[in-house]
Design a protein around this motif. Structure first.
Motif, short mmCIF file in Angstrom:
data_model
loop_
_atom_site.label_atom_id
_atom_site.label_comp_id
_atom_site.label_asym_id
_atom_site.label_seq_id
_atom_site.Cartn_x
_atom_site.Cartn_y
_atom_site.Cartn_z
N PHE A 1 -6.89 5.26 -1.19
CA PHE A 1 -6.26 5.60 -2.46
C PHE A 1 -7.29 6.24 -3.40
CE2 PHE A 1 -4.33 4.88 -6.58
CZ PHE A 1 -2.98 4.98 -6.34
N TRP A 2 -8.47 5.64 -3.44
CA TRP A 2 -9.50 6.17 -4.33
C TRP A 2 -10.03 7.52 -3.83
CZ3 TRP A 2 -11.53 5.43 -9.09
CH2 TRP A 2 -10.95 4.38 -9.81
N ARG B 1 -7.02 0.65 -0.22
CA ARG B 1 -7.61 0.85 -1.54
C ARG B 1 -8.62 2.00 -1.51
NH1 ARG B 1 -10.38 -2.54 -5.00
NH2 ARG B 1 -11.33 -3.76 -3.37
N GLU C 1 -14.20 -0.51 -7.80
CA GLU C 1 -13.44 0.66 -8.27
C GLU C 1 -14.07 1.21 -9.54
OE1 GLU C 1 -9.31 -0.30 -8.58
OE2 GLU C 1 -9.05 -0.37 -6.40
N GLN D 1 2.47 1.93 -3.37
CA GLN D 1 1.56 2.55 -4.34
C GLN D 1 1.40 4.04 -4.04
OE1 GLN D 1 2.10 0.01 -6.05
NE2 GLN D 1 0.08 -0.01 -7.00
N ARG D 2 1.37 4.35 -2.78
CA ARG D 2 1.25 5.74 -2.36
C ARG D 2 2.47 6.55 -2.86
NH1 ARG D 2 -1.98 8.39 1.38
NH2 ARG D 2 -3.64 6.86 1.29
N VAL E 1 -3.32 -4.40 -2.89
CA VAL E 1 -3.43 -3.44 -1.78
C VAL E 1 -4.67 -3.80 -0.96
CG1 VAL E 1 -3.83 -1.01 -1.26
CG2 VAL E 1 -2.27 -1.65 -3.10
N THR F 1 -4.02 -0.31 -7.62
CA THR F 1 -4.37 -0.89 -6.31
C THR F 1 -4.22 -2.40 -6.28
OG1 THR F 1 -6.66 -0.94 -6.97
CG2 THR F 1 -5.94 0.96 -5.69
N THR G 1 -8.17 -1.18 -13.98
CA THR G 1 -8.44 -1.94 -12.76
C THR G 1 -9.16 -3.25 -13.08
OG1 THR G 1 -9.54 -1.90 -10.62
CG2 THR G 1 -10.60 -0.68 -12.39
N GLY H 1 0.80 -1.21 0.00
CA GLY H 1 0.00 0.00 0.00
C GLY H 1 0.84 1.26 0.00
#
Ligand code: ATP
Ligand code: MG
Lengths: 377, 257
Positions: free
Chosen positions: B174-175, B171, B197, B142-143, B166, B163, B192, B139
């Motif tokens: 993130f969204w 997730r 998502e 990805q950030r 993650v 994601t 995705t 996670g």
């Protein structure tokens, strides 16, 4: 447009490269460890002063002079007489087969000629395949000639300052140049740089491809020339450090003297290192993974050490091999370093070889920039 | 060229070794939109994204990205686009801060230190800024990748399965972040495999074998499928399974014939 070259982006590439270098402890240790290790390995070979080398005698005169000469050689510890040859052919066979390293030829009427002051010739045939092995022994015999025989001489021939009563001729076989051990250190600088510089750049680039970071690099507005220089410049600095380490260790551990200008050497070094780095960069654009990059490096490195004059005397090679050797930067660098360090060569003497290195650098850089893709196609 | 479109490509085609991976693809993404990009593995999503940002050259077709031609102006596209690759592509042996500083300098950001600090705070990375990227969990990686992609304030964000791997909470966060960015005016194209998502996108499209099979809002896509006639309240997942059955049949028939 970012079509212009940007010093800032180049700076970012270089900084990143140094951080990665520092984090990769093993590689970093190798960069400094390899030169020292090689120098010590080769260095002890340099320093090796082999004694009691097998020798044969081919005597056509059995006088007291001949006997004391042989005795003197044995006392020097360098020679150990193990065989007697009855003829030239037999002497030849002994040395060719490797049973002995030296054959001492004593001519007929040796003692008569000495007494008459005719300075007869003594011939020492030496198997100089490995010059380090025979160098010291062969050198010692020159002193022997004067000191040993002096005891047996009387009258004007024994006078102080008289010329040596015999004329010792050393016939080095299989290695006409009879290279001295000093040849090795300048050569070693070139060999170490060739190996480490090529492999590190080749790996530095393929690592980006293999780890997927190349994709990120390509999505950013960075120019190929910036990537290439960013990869090359940090290693030029490493190249200087390695050279300094080898020179310092050679001077300190083995007391190798340096005759020429270190400034000139440093100047040439820049282009030689850059040439090797450009080769590494080109390999990295061809190789798909780090293993292939290593294989390509070896593919380039082997001919470099074999055909450059490091291993074998350059002039002893067949013409086609010499042509190949001329195309390698190491060949020219060896001539330059030997010239500078041993013969005190200046710029005019080294200019032709430097020009060859520059030409090589130019061609390889163009090839690699051409190969570098800004897309993933 | 329609200036309201961030992405406008037509007839885009790309082959690898004789196989058409992207086949006559048309795609229009309006500025400020969050556009979801769906399709099974190997359908050509990553390839399409690379074609759009100039990382690959199309074999056929044409188009523009942020008003720049995808064939000839990839330099300009690169400067105004943030691309978060499917595979983590930052330096694992550099810390979060070092990675961001590197990216900032490459983009020629005016005050790199300041920009890095701002981005670190914006994405809650400040506490870990000295941690090596390679030691981060999925996670956080990805950030960091998102941070690197938005630091130069791009107009278009390309997110390729951002994601994957993650956890649900990360997730969702993130969204939320992506919606904040879109609200600031950023256009986002995001691929995705997660249906939840897809439902958070303004519009979606569905790709299979390099061809676009459906597009529109989630509702429109379900409507177009005609599944409402067969089934009470079909989900997006039902639609895609249904679409794939058709395509796979077609493919088998074409191969047999
Ligand atoms: N550089 C390449 N060379 C050859 N084939 C490729 C290359 N890149 C992609 N492909 C092939 O093209 C097809 C589409 O790949 P792509 O990565 O675009 O799919 P994707 O939709 O992103 O899949 P996923 O959901 O698994 O990420 C795959 O069959 C892949 O093997
Ligand atoms: Mg993909």
């Amino acid at each position: 447009m970012s079509a212009r070259f940007s010093l800032r982006r180049l700076g970012a590439m270089i900084r990143k490269e140094f951080i990665q270098m520092r984090r990769d402890r093993l590689t970093f240790a190798m960069m400094l460890g390899v030169p020292v290790m090689q120098l010590i390995l080769f260095g002890y070979a340099i320093n090796a002063d082999p004694k009691h080398l097998p020798a044969a005698i081919h005597a056509q005169d059995h006088s007291a002079f001949a006997r004391s000469f042989v005795k003197g050689m044995e006392n020097s510890d360098y020679f150990r007489f193990v065989a007697t040859a009855e003829s030239e052919a037999e002497a030849d066979e002994l040395i060719r087969s490797g049973k002995v390293q030296f054959v001492l030829h004593i001519p007929p009427q040796f003692s008569r000629d000495i007494e008459r002051g005719l300075r007869p010739q003594i011939l020492l045939d030496a198997d100089a395949t490995d010059p380090a092995a025979t160098g010291n022994a062969a050198a010692s015999i020159q002193f022997l000639a004067a000191s040993v025989l002096a005891r047996d001489l009387k009258g004007p021939l024994a006078a102080q300052g008289a010329p040596s009563p015999v004329d010792v001729v050393i016939h080095r076989r299989y290695n006409a140049e009879g290279r001295t051990e000093l040849n090795i250190v300048p050569g070693l600088i070139g060999v170490i740089l060739t190996m480490t510089m090529i492999i590190f750049t080749a790996l530095a680039m393929t690592r980006e491809t293999e780890r997927g970071t190349m994709e990120n690099l390509l999505t950013m507005p960075v120019r190929p020339i910036e990537v290439m220089m960013g990869k090359i410049l940090p290693y030029i600095i490493i190249g200087y450090v390695q050279t300094a380490v080898v020179l310092a260790a050679a001077w300190w551990l083995f007391e190798v003297p340096f005759a020429g200008s270190l400034g000139l050497l440093a100047f040439v070094l820049f282009f030689f290192v850059a040439a090797n780095l450009a080769v590494g960069f080109t390999f990295s654009t061809l190789a798909r993974n780090q293993l292939q990059a290593v294989q390509m490096t070896i593919f380039f490195f082997l001919p470099s050490i074999l055909l450059s004059g490091f291993m074998f005397p350059f002039r002893g090679m067949p013409e086609w091999a010499q042509w190949l050797g001329e195309a390698l930067p190491l060949t020219h660098f060896l001539r330059i370093t030997r010239g500078i360090l041993l013969k005190e060569n200046g710029f005019p003497e080294i200019a032709p070889d430097l020009a060859a290195i520059l030409a090589f650098l130019l061609v390889v850089s163009l090839v690699s920039l051409n190969r570098y893709r800004q897309t993933l196609d | 060229m329609n200036p309201a479109l961030a992405i406008d490509v037509r007839g885009l085609t790309k082959s690898f070794g004789g196989t058409k991976v992207v086949d006559g693809l048309d795609m229009q993404v309006a500025r400020g939109e969050i556009y979801g990009f769906l399709g099974p593995n190997g359908s050509g999503k990553t390839t399409t994204i690379r074609l759009i940002c100039g990382l690959l050259t199309p074999d056929g077709g044409e188009g523009s990205c942020l008003g720049h031609d995808v064939r000839s102006e990839s330099e300009a596209i690169k400067r105004e686009t943030g691309y978060m690759t499917q595979r983590f592509s930052l330096y694992e042996d550099l810390s979060i801060r070092e990675n961001l500083e590197f990216v900032a300098s490459i983009y020629g950001i005016a005050k790199p230190k300041h920009a890095v600090k701002e981005t670190l705070e914006k994405l809650n990375l400040a506490d870990r800024s000295h941690q090596l990227a390679g030691n981060l969990s999925g996670g956080w990686k990805q950030r960091l990748a998102l941070a690197a992609a938005i630091m130069h304030k791009p107009k278009l964000l390309l997110l390729d399965e951002p994601t994957a791997g993650v956890d649900p909470k990360a997730r969702r966060e993130f969204w939320d972040e992506i919606h904040v960015l879109a609200a600031e005016g950023l256009t986002v194209l995001v691929s995705t495999h997660y249906m939840d998502e897809a439902e958070r996108c303004h519009k979606i499209c569905y790709l299979a074998y390099g061809k676009l099979l459906a597009r529109g809002t989630v509702d429109e896509v379900i409507e177009q499928s005609g599944l409402r006639a067969l089934k009470a309240s079909p989900t997006l997942e039902d639609v895609f399974v249904h679409l794939m059955r058709d395509v796979t049949d077609n493919f088998a028939r074409r191969k047999a014939g």
